[in-house]
Design a protein around this motif. Structure first.
Motif, mmCIF file in Angstrom:
data_model
loop_
_atom_site.group_PDB
_atom_site.id
_atom_site.type_symbol
_atom_site.label_atom_id
_atom_site.label_comp_id
_atom_site.label_asym_id
_atom_site.label_seq_id
_atom_site.Cartn_x
_atom_site.Cartn_y
_atom_site.Cartn_z
ATOM 1 N N GLY A 85 -6.733 -10.786 -61.120
ATOM 2 C CA GLY A 85 -6.844 -9.339 -61.241
ATOM 3 C C GLY A 85 -8.166 -8.725 -60.850
ATOM 4 N N GLY A 86 -8.597 -7.738 -61.635
ATOM 5 C CA GLY A 86 -9.770 -6.976 -61.259
ATOM 6 C C GLY A 86 -9.405 -5.693 -60.563
ATOM 7 N N LEU A 87 -8.226 -5.167 -60.910
ATOM 8 C CA LEU A 87 -7.780 -3.931 -60.281
ATOM 9 C C LEU A 87 -7.805 -2.797 -61.301
ATOM 10 C CD1 LEU A 87 -4.788 -5.415 -58.316
ATOM 11 C CD2 LEU A 87 -6.945 -4.578 -57.399
ATOM 12 N N GLU A 88 -8.268 -1.632 -60.860
ATOM 13 C CA GLU A 88 -8.238 -0.454 -61.712
ATOM 14 C C GLU A 88 -6.795 0.015 -61.825
ATOM 15 O OE1 GLU A 88 -10.551 0.775 -63.443
ATOM 16 O OE2 GLU A 88 -12.514 0.499 -62.493
ATOM 17 N N ASP A 90 -5.444 2.640 -63.049
ATOM 18 C CA ASP A 90 -5.118 4.067 -62.936
ATOM 19 C C ASP A 90 -5.156 4.594 -61.505
ATOM 20 O OD1 ASP A 90 -4.627 4.406 -65.637
ATOM 21 O OD2 ASP A 90 -6.739 4.672 -66.097
ATOM 22 N N LEU A 91 -5.431 3.720 -60.537
ATOM 23 C CA LEU A 91 -5.326 4.143 -59.140
ATOM 24 C C LEU A 91 -3.916 3.856 -58.636
ATOM 25 C CD1 LEU A 91 -8.643 2.801 -57.536
ATOM 26 C CD2 LEU A 91 -8.134 5.128 -58.239
ATOM 27 N N GLU A 95 -4.152 4.369 -52.926
ATOM 28 C CA GLU A 95 -5.559 4.691 -53.188
ATOM 29 C C GLU A 95 -6.415 3.428 -53.262
ATOM 30 O OE1 GLU A 95 -5.324 8.808 -55.830
ATOM 31 O OE2 GLU A 95 -5.116 6.865 -56.820
ATOM 32 N N TYR A 99 -9.321 2.762 -50.727
ATOM 33 C CA TYR A 99 -10.666 2.615 -51.290
ATOM 34 C C TYR A 99 -11.340 1.347 -50.770
ATOM 35 C CZ TYR A 99 -13.963 0.909 -54.808
ATOM 36 O OH TYR A 99 -15.050 0.365 -55.432
ATOM 37 N N HIS A 100 -10.618 0.241 -50.815
ATOM 38 C CA HIS A 100 -11.207 -1.002 -50.308
ATOM 39 C C HIS A 100 -11.493 -0.892 -48.815
ATOM 40 C CE1 HIS A 100 -10.547 -2.963 -54.117
ATOM 41 N NE2 HIS A 100 -11.174 -4.017 -53.649
ATOM 42 N N ARG A 126 1.252 3.850 -59.678
ATOM 43 C CA ARG A 126 -0.008 3.397 -60.277
ATOM 44 C C ARG A 126 -0.026 1.873 -60.332
ATOM 45 N NH1 ARG A 126 -2.222 7.771 -63.562
ATOM 46 N NH2 ARG A 126 -2.174 9.454 -62.057
ATOM 47 N N GLU A 139 -3.020 -7.521 -54.296
ATOM 48 C CA GLU A 139 -4.290 -8.235 -54.141
ATOM 49 C C GLU A 139 -4.410 -8.858 -52.759
ATOM 50 O OE1 GLU A 139 -5.782 -10.588 -57.154
ATOM 51 O OE2 GLU A 139 -4.727 -9.556 -58.758
ATOM 52 N N ARG B 24 -8.200 10.400 -65.132
ATOM 53 C CA ARG B 24 -6.874 9.843 -65.336
ATOM 54 C C ARG B 24 -6.777 9.075 -66.640
ATOM 55 N NH1 ARG B 24 -5.100 7.806 -59.342
ATOM 56 N NH2 ARG B 24 -5.109 9.883 -58.438
ATOM 57 N N LEU B 90 -11.847 -6.908 -67.086
ATOM 58 C CA LEU B 90 -10.685 -6.901 -66.189
ATOM 59 C C LEU B 90 -10.994 -7.585 -64.858
ATOM 60 C CD1 LEU B 90 -9.294 -3.285 -66.689
ATOM 61 C CD2 LEU B 90 -8.274 -5.435 -67.454
ATOM 62 N N GLY B 91 -12.258 -7.916 -64.624
ATOM 63 C CA GLY B 91 -12.620 -8.548 -63.356
ATOM 64 C C GLY B 91 -12.927 -7.536 -62.259
ATOM 65 N N VAL B 92 -12.975 -6.250 -62.620
ATOM 66 C CA VAL B 92 -13.264 -5.230 -61.601
ATOM 67 C C VAL B 92 -14.670 -5.442 -61.031
ATOM 68 C CG1 VAL B 92 -13.620 -2.767 -61.223
ATOM 69 C CG2 VAL B 92 -11.704 -3.540 -62.617
#
Lengths: 300, 274
Positions: A85-88, A90-91, A95, A99-100, A126, A139, B24, B90-92
């Motif tokens: 993971g590591g994903l926001e 709420d995007l 998006e 963004y990336h 989302r 990912e 959000r 979260l790894g962000v």
């Protein structure tokens, strides 16, 4: 030209040695799989290549950069597909991809990348609403949107259903047609076998075998398992070694030289007028080789 | 696109993402922007338009700037700490480390987003005070209030990053921020106006921490009994002076930046071998 050159790489965490002297070379355009059980050191090794971790000793060159000091020029050329993971959340999917893309000098168009991973229908959803498999595909999208020269895929299909897995494999095959170098970690033997040009098996921090899917661990020279059934009432007397009778009637033995062993066996059977039911000669599967190589570390 | 994106465009991209994520997340927006406003309604209703303690101003004239400071601090300190720790868990943060986005640009964008949201919190609070309770804003003290705001938000954002650096996980972080911010708010002229009956040692204790200095320096801009623009070092004779307060906040902020830079981690602790 080599995309990755590693020499005598060592990584220690305190007393614990995760990577115990690894050397390897990965050619440009090659799909290279690091296969090993959990805790074998493959994540540590890959994270050093990605520049996420510092090595204790040894030399590392990835696309000509030392990952520890490569900075932006290095990171602009690699794509990382993370394991966890590591994903926001709420995007939206679109998006997140856009963004990336905006962080890199040359990026593929967002809709193209979303289509490539099969998430068109979820583009406006989302991230937090995606299923596990859709998340992994997103990912994958983030790892390739920057059109990288080298892609790290850390266990890319863990948690996929079989259909999504096939789809991800198709995508990896598509990537290689663009001439991308791919470094893949996995603990699925079939995945390594299907995707990789070359496989290195890592166990206890060392590379214990390296080769193509057919030659790994001398699989093509490793002999074979010979198996047959003796009908009830047939005397096993004089059965040539390495065969020995068993109460069930099924006889099974690994043969280093299956040609000679079969010659002896069939001569014995024809001389007595015996038919060997279900006679088979099976070369070791990649799984057999793998389990032998990693020994007691193997996780089922 | 050809060539690498400029640092300015990376900063702008990240800032927009951070603001979008903030708005959000209803809970974050509520606690930064709406919650302080509700407190203003409660306090103004409780105390009416009588004169407040030692200050001699109306309840709203005291509480609007004091709670504006509270809103700004909960954004810069509380929200920043929690959202950075959550992003780390979260790894962000780890994902970002794998992209060409320089860590310094990422941090700058986060600080800028916090500053902007804190500014909104203050603007909403003062605006509501003016419209609903006739709070007076003085043009000659606005510059000092602005300087106080920038230094105060910077100081608390840096402290928020210190909390993010020492907090082991996302569960612990709200406890750390609440346990520090809430008690201080009661003794730092944020929730309760200065009073003659409070023991002197309590005031001296609160003086050690930056919150009271933020509240005093900012609220002073709204106190009609003080005079001067605020750019002074001594408050002798009823002068509005932000100098000593800004100095204390700057000192706290500087130490906080040093600690945060040294201890900050981009990955959840402890670094595991896998």
């Amino acid at each position: 030209m080599s995309a990755v050159v590693v020499e005598n790489l060592v990584k220690r965490y305190g007393e614990n040695t995760a990577v115990a002297g690894v050397s390897l070379r990965i050619a440009e355009g090659e799909v290279f799989a690091l296969l090993g059980p959990n805790g074998a050191g493959k994540t540590s090794l890959v994270e050093i290549l990605e520049g996420h971790r510092r090595r204790t000793s040894g030399t590392v060159a990835v696309l000509g950069h030392d990952p520890e000091h490569g900075g932006r020029p290095f990171r602009e050329r690699i794509g990382i597909v993370l394991q966890d993971g590591g994903l926001e959340e709420d995007l939206s999917v679109a998006e997140a991809v856009a963004y990336h893309a905006s962080l890199y000098p040359r990026s593929r168009p967002t809709p193209e990348v979303i289509a490539l991973v099969g998430l068109e229908e979820k583009a406006r959803a989302r991230v937090g609403t995606l299923s596990g498999g859709q998340m992994r595909r997103l990912e994958l999208a983030l790892g390739i949107v920057s059109d990288p020269d080298l892609i790290f895929l850390d266990e890319p299909t863990t948690g996929f259903d079989p259909a999504a897995r096939r789809q991800a494999w198709e995508l990896v095959r598509a990537l290689r047609t663009f001439g991308k170098t791919i470094v893949l970690t996995t603990h699925y033997m079939d995945e390594a076998q299907h995707l990789a040009d070359r496989i290195a098996v890592i166990a206890r921090g060392r590379i214990v075998a390296e080769g193509t899917p057919t030659t790994l661990g001398d699989r093509h020279r490793a002999g074979a398992m010979v198996r047959f059934h003796l009908a009830a009432g047939v005397s096993p007397e004089g059965l040539p070694p390495p065969f020995a009778a068993a109460p069930t009637g099924w006889v099974e033995a690994p043969c280093g030289n299956p040609t000679a062993a079969l010659h002896g066996l069939t001569a014995w059977a024809t001389a007595r007028g015996i038919e060997l039911d279900g006679l088979s000669v099976v070369p070791p599967s990649l799984e057999d080789v793998y389990l032998r190589l990693v020994g007691e570390d193997a996780t089922p | 696109m050809t060539g690498s994106p400029t640092l300015a465009s990376l900063f702008w991209t990240q800032l927009r993402i951070e603001l979008r994520l903030f708005f959000r997340s209803p809970l974050q927006a509520f606690f930064s922007l709406i919650f302080p406003l509700l407190m203003l309604l409660v306090f103004a209703t409780l105390f009416g338009n009588g004169r407040m303690g030692l200050l001699g101003v109306t309840a709203a004239q005291f509480y609007a700037p004091a709670l504006a400071v509270y809103g700004a601090v909960s954004t810069a300190y509380w929200n920043l700490a929690i959202s950075v720790v959550t992003a780390r868990e979260l790894g962000v943060l780890k994902r970002i480390r794998g992209t060409p986005l320089p860590p310094s640009v990422y941090m700058a964008a986060r600080l800028a987003a916090s500053t902007w949201i804190a500014f909104l919190a203050i603007a909403i609070m003062i605006g509501a005070g003016v419209v609903m309770y006739g709070v007076t804003v003085y043009a000659h003290t606005l510059a000092a209030a602005a300087v106080t705001f920038v230094v105060g938000v910077g100081c608390f954002a840096a402290l928020g990053l210190v909390i993010a650096s020492i907090s082991p996980n996302a569960k612990t972080t709200p406890a750390l921020t609440s346990a520090t911010l809430l008690p201080l708010s009661f003794i730092s002229e944020v929730f309760i106006p200065p009073s003659a009956s409070a023991p002197a040692w309590l005031g001296q204790f609160a003086d050690l921490f930056p919150l009271k200095h933020f509240a005093r320096a900012f609220s002073g801009a709204f106190n009609p009994s003080l005079h001067g623009s605020g750019f002074a070092w001594s408050d002798a004779g009823g002068t509005y002076a932000i100098g000593p307060h800004v100095a204390v906040m700057a000192a706290w902020g500087t130490v906080a930046v040093v600690v945060a830079v040294r201890r900050f981690s981009w990955e959840p602790r402890p670094e595991k071998s896998r």
